[in-house]
Scaffold this active site. Structure first.
Site, PDB file in Angstrom:
ATOM      1  N   HIS A 163      13.739  15.760-126.307  1.00 19.05           N
ATOM      2  CA  HIS A 163      13.546  16.347-124.981  1.00 19.05           C
ATOM      3  C   HIS A 163      13.806  15.276-123.931  1.00 19.05           C
ATOM      4  O   HIS A 163      13.469  14.101-124.116  1.00 19.05           O
ATOM      5  CB  HIS A 163      12.113  16.871-124.843  1.00 19.05           C
ATOM      6  CG  HIS A 163      11.646  17.001-123.421  1.00 19.05           C
ATOM      7  ND1 HIS A 163      10.858  16.039-122.814  1.00 19.05           N
ATOM      8  CD2 HIS A 163      11.873  17.954-122.484  1.00 19.05           C
ATOM      9  CE1 HIS A 163      10.611  16.417-121.564  1.00 19.05           C
ATOM     10  NE2 HIS A 163      11.212  17.563-121.339  1.00 19.05           N
ATOM     11  N   THR A 191      14.562  14.774-115.878  1.00 19.71           N
ATOM     12  CA  THR A 191      14.235  13.997-114.681  1.00 19.71           C
ATOM     13  C   THR A 191      14.353  14.929-113.481  1.00 19.71           C
ATOM     14  O   THR A 191      15.136  15.884-113.500  1.00 19.71           O
ATOM     15  CB  THR A 191      15.153  12.773-114.484  1.00 19.71           C
ATOM     16  OG1 THR A 191      16.521  13.208-114.416  1.00 19.71           O
ATOM     17  CG2 THR A 191      14.992  11.775-115.619  1.00 19.71           C
ATOM     18  N   HIS A 236      12.591   3.700-128.754  1.00 22.49           N
ATOM     19  CA  HIS A 236      11.722   3.025-127.796  1.00 22.49           C
ATOM     20  C   HIS A 236      12.344   1.732-127.272  1.00 22.49           C
ATOM     21  O   HIS A 236      12.225   1.428-126.073  1.00 22.49           O
ATOM     22  CB  HIS A 236      10.371   2.736-128.445  1.00 22.49           C
ATOM     23  CG  HIS A 236       9.471   3.931-128.504  1.00 22.49           C
ATOM     24  ND1 HIS A 236       8.659   4.296-127.464  1.00 22.49           N
ATOM     25  CD2 HIS A 236       9.268   4.852-129.491  1.00 22.49           C
ATOM     26  CE1 HIS A 236       7.984   5.380-127.792  1.00 22.49           C
ATOM     27  NE2 HIS A 236       8.338   5.747-129.020  1.00 22.49           N
TER      28      HIS A 236
END
Length: 295
Positions: A131, A134, A165
């Site tokens: 997902h 913005t 990450h």
């Protein structure tokens, strides 16, 4: 506060540009998948539909593009939507905004909002769902940015989580070393499912109500959140799409999709806002998987 006309144009234009880059990259993944499961299928293509929003009096209140690919080689269902909507918030939405600290919203409930929203559900259960969104929101007395991206594998691989990450951190670090740990912690909190007592996936980054007083700096941060998405996600797909899987793996995927659907229908703020403000329901609910299973 000014109308922020130039800033609105820049933001909505950026979301459109990001949408174009992502849809091209995803269709490229479809074309390049020539070995492994589902490679004998026709490559998927996005179907693009204009969406509209009308105010209570029937006047135009903006809209956008809903781009959905179904039944591809790599993507079972993926939507990449953009929208720019405006008008007057209803009473319930005004109260919700006021509770979040938006100044003057009950006295002057005009708003403008633009953004991109993406959800991908994959054919191969070894490929993680993902997902990303913005957005920019404006009222006569405030503006802010929000969004992020998070990974939702049904079969977890530590190295995939680490890559996702690390890529986001690399894009956030130029804005300040504190940004990545802040937004990671925010994502861990936001994408938690209380009634299941577990996270929706393996996290990512998330922010909301971002207004430092420097619009350009906040916009640049938002852009880099968007720019991080493809390099964080695409290498994982390229690696996992060729792996064989079992019926048990597919069952695990369907059960995890049920978890994803629960979160989006019960807790997701964007889903609630889109439905409350009268945007196209099909576009708002694009995030739901094509198939899911509950125990």
């Amino acid at each position: 506060m000014t109308d922020f006309a130039a800033e609105k144009d820049r933001a909505s234009g950026w979301f459109r540009q990001l949408r174009d880059e992502i849809t091209a990259a995803f269709e490229g993944l479809e074309d390049s998948h020539t070995e492994g499961p589902f490679s004998d299928m026709a490559p998927g293509r996005f179907e693009v539909t204009e969406t509209t929003r009308q105010s209570d009096d029937g006047s135009d209140a903006g809209g956008g593009l809903m781009s959905v690919m179904r039944g591809g080689r790599v993507f079972e269902k993926v939507g990449v939507n953009i929208s720019t909507v405006y008008g007057t918030l209803g009473e319930a939405a005004q109260k919700a905004m006021a509770a979040r600290g938006v100044p003057g919203i009950e006295q002057n409930p005009r708003f403008w909002a633009s953004g991109i929203s993406l959800v991908a559900h994959m054919q191969n259960p070894h490929c993680p769902a993902v997902h990303m969104n913005t957005r920019m929101f404006w009222t006569p007395n405030a503006w802010w940015f929000g969004g992020g991206s998070d990974l939702n594998p049904c079969i977890e691989y530590d190295e995939d989580t680490a890559h996702f990450h690390a890529t986001q951190k690399a894009y956030l670090d130029p804005h300040g070393a504190d940004w990545y740990p802040r937004l990671k912690a925010w994502a861990d909190e936001y994408f938690y499912i209380p009634h299941r007592k577990r996270a929706r996936g393996v996290g990512g980054i998330f922010m909301d109500d971002q207004n430092s007083g420097d619009w350009a700096a906040d916009f640049a941060l938002t852009q880099d959140i968007g720019r991080a998405f493809l390099p964080a996600f695409v290498p994982l797909v390229e690696k996992r799409r060729v792996q064989p899987f079992t019926e048990g793996d597919k069952d695990t995927q369907l059960i995890h999709r049920g978890l994803y659907a629960e979160y989006n229908l019960v807790y997701d703020r964007g889903t609630r806002f889109g439905l409350a403000t009268g945007h196209d329901a099909n576009a708002v609910l694009m995030s739901l998987p094509p198939m899911a299973k509950w125990l």
